[in-house]
Design an enzyme around this catalytic site. Structure first.
Site, PDB file in Angstrom:
ATOM      1  N   LEU A  36      -1.998  -6.137  20.463  1.00  0.00           N
ATOM      2  CA  LEU A  36      -2.842  -7.335  20.538  1.00  0.00           C
ATOM      3  C   LEU A  36      -4.322  -6.990  20.386  1.00  0.00           C
ATOM      4  CD1 LEU A  36      -1.046  -9.146  23.516  1.00  0.00           C
ATOM      5  CD2 LEU A  36      -0.575  -9.328  21.054  1.00  0.00           C
ATOM      6  N   HIS A  40      -5.548 -12.171  18.515  1.00  0.00           N
ATOM      7  CA  HIS A  40      -4.470 -12.678  19.378  1.00  0.00           C
ATOM      8  C   HIS A  40      -5.052 -13.377  20.613  1.00  0.00           C
ATOM      9  CE1 HIS A  40      -2.077  -9.345  17.360  1.00  0.00           C
ATOM     10  NE2 HIS A  40      -1.333 -10.416  17.138  1.00  0.00           N
ATOM     11  N   GLU A 151      -4.065 -18.365  11.061  1.00  0.00           N
ATOM     12  CA  GLU A 151      -4.178 -18.757   9.642  1.00  0.00           C
ATOM     13  C   GLU A 151      -4.329 -17.537   8.732  1.00  0.00           C
ATOM     14  OE1 GLU A 151      -7.355 -21.616   9.501  1.00  0.00           O
ATOM     15  OE2 GLU A 151      -6.100 -23.194  10.367  1.00  0.00           O
ATOM     16  N   GLN A 156       2.891 -17.553   5.945  1.00  0.00           N
ATOM     17  CA  GLN A 156       3.787 -17.605   7.113  1.00  0.00           C
ATOM     18  C   GLN A 156       3.638 -18.931   7.852  1.00  0.00           C
ATOM     19  OE1 GLN A 156       4.612 -14.310  10.076  1.00  0.00           O
ATOM     20  NE2 GLN A 156       3.010 -15.352  11.228  1.00  0.00           N
TER      21      GLN A 156
HETATM   22  O1  PAF Z   1       2.723 -12.992  12.780  1.00  0.00           O
HETATM   23  C1  PAF Z   1       3.437 -12.241  13.487  1.00  0.00           C
HETATM   24  O2  PAF Z   1       2.954 -11.474  14.336  1.00  0.00           O
HETATM   25  C2  PAF Z   1       4.948 -12.257  13.282  1.00  0.00           C
HETATM   26  O3  PAF Z   1       5.278 -12.467  11.961  1.00  0.00           O
HETATM   27  C3  PAF Z   1       5.652 -13.260  14.202  1.00  0.00           C
HETATM   28  C4  PAF Z   1       5.247 -14.694  13.884  1.00  0.00           C
HETATM   29  C5  PAF Z   1       5.340 -12.955  15.658  1.00  0.00           C
HETATM   30  C6  PAF Z   1       7.165 -13.165  14.005  1.00  0.00           C
HETATM   31  O4  PAF Z   1       7.636 -11.900  14.317  1.00  0.00           O
END
Ligand code: PAF
Length: 284
Positions: A36, A40, A151, A156
């Protein structure tokens, strides 16, 4: 500081979430793979603003890595991660083991469809099926009212919103703007693997994007934008995997910037693969 609860299996998480929901608490989830950083922390802080209780999941998901060396070298810093969660005031950390997530005989995959075919999907085959499946499992276990995603992983985020819509999952998906270092480099868990030299060179991604966006005008040719970003990166020793200008909703390529567009970049610096993106606003 709050007492950080550790939830270690899907059943643990489900029981906890069911009870908290029963009591009337709202739950937010910030899914992560650990290692992290301040990006995060921003996700977690936003999650905490949006709910009564905040859960951070930490799970390095093996099924979303297309290369085993990338999985093995993915930074793992659990003690620091837990300290950060505590300092942000997170209520619970969900840290399932791989065998709890993928028990023997596990054989179901979410196919994320057309949005996952291009860009990251093309260069990291199977990546988004892994992401889609694990995120669906995390949402099912933690049962959040809201889940936050960065973002920085633009594709994703688009895919997760689409899955939630298609499957009718009862959760709001919120995107959080990319957090950057002072020199513009997007924060990423992979940045710690950059040598100081590659780290300095990698700032060319954001610089190249900013310069190209600054030069773009109404109906600019997107191939010129892609060429400019590619040159900025390669001049600094990076290797471009793709630079694309796409429709922000469909992620299909755009020929000219005749409406808002999204610039997507993937490039390698010193053996580390980085991605970034930026909005290209249409000029009237
Ligand atoms: O973005 C991330 O850290 C990963 O792709 C996630 C969303 C935690 C899925 O493992």
């Amino acid at each position: 500081m709050t007492q950080l609860l550790h939830l270690t299996s899907p059943l643990d998480a489900q029981l906890w979430a069911t009870e908290r929901r029963h009591e009337g608490s709202s739950i937010a989830l910030a899914p992560t793979m650990g290692a992290l950083h301040n990006g995060h922390a921003a996700l977690m802080e936003r999650a905490a603003e949006l709910s009564d209780l905040t859960v951070v999941s930490i799970f390095v998901n093996p099924t979303q890595f297309d290369r085993s060396d990338d999985f093995e070298m993915y930074p793992r810093t659990l003690e620091d991660d837990l300290r950060l969660c505590e300092s942000v005031g997170i209520d619970a950390v969900y840290m399932p083991t791989a065998s709890a997530m993928y028990p023997a005989g596990f054989d179901t995959t979410i196919d994320p469809g057309a949005l996952a075919k291009r860009w990251e999907g093309e260069h990291r085959v199977g990546h988004f099926a892994g992401v889609a499946t694990v995120v669906t499992k995390l949402l099912t276990a933690v049962q959040p009212h809201v889940a936050v995603f960065g973002e920085k992983d633009f594709q994703q985020l688009a895919i997760i919103k689409h899955i939630v819509r298609d499957l009718g999952l009862p959760v709001d998906i919120i995107g959080i703007p990319t957090i950057r270092e002072d020199d513009g480099l997007a924060m990423s868990s992979r940045n710690v693997r950059l040598t100081p030299e590659a780290r300095a060179d990698a700032t060319s991604i954001k610089r190249g994007m900013d310069e190209a966006i600054g030069r773009s005008q109404h109906a600019s040719d997107t191939s010129q934008i892609a060429e400019d970003v590619t040159s900025a990166i390669t001049e600094c020793g990076g290797t471009v995997e793709y630079v694309a200008v796409v429709d922000p909703n469909t992620l299909e390529p755009m020929m000219t910037v005749d409406r808002d567009a999204q610039l997507l970049v993937a490039a390698w610096f010193g053996g580390v693969r980085l991605i970034d993106n930026a909005r290209i606003p249409v000029h009237s």
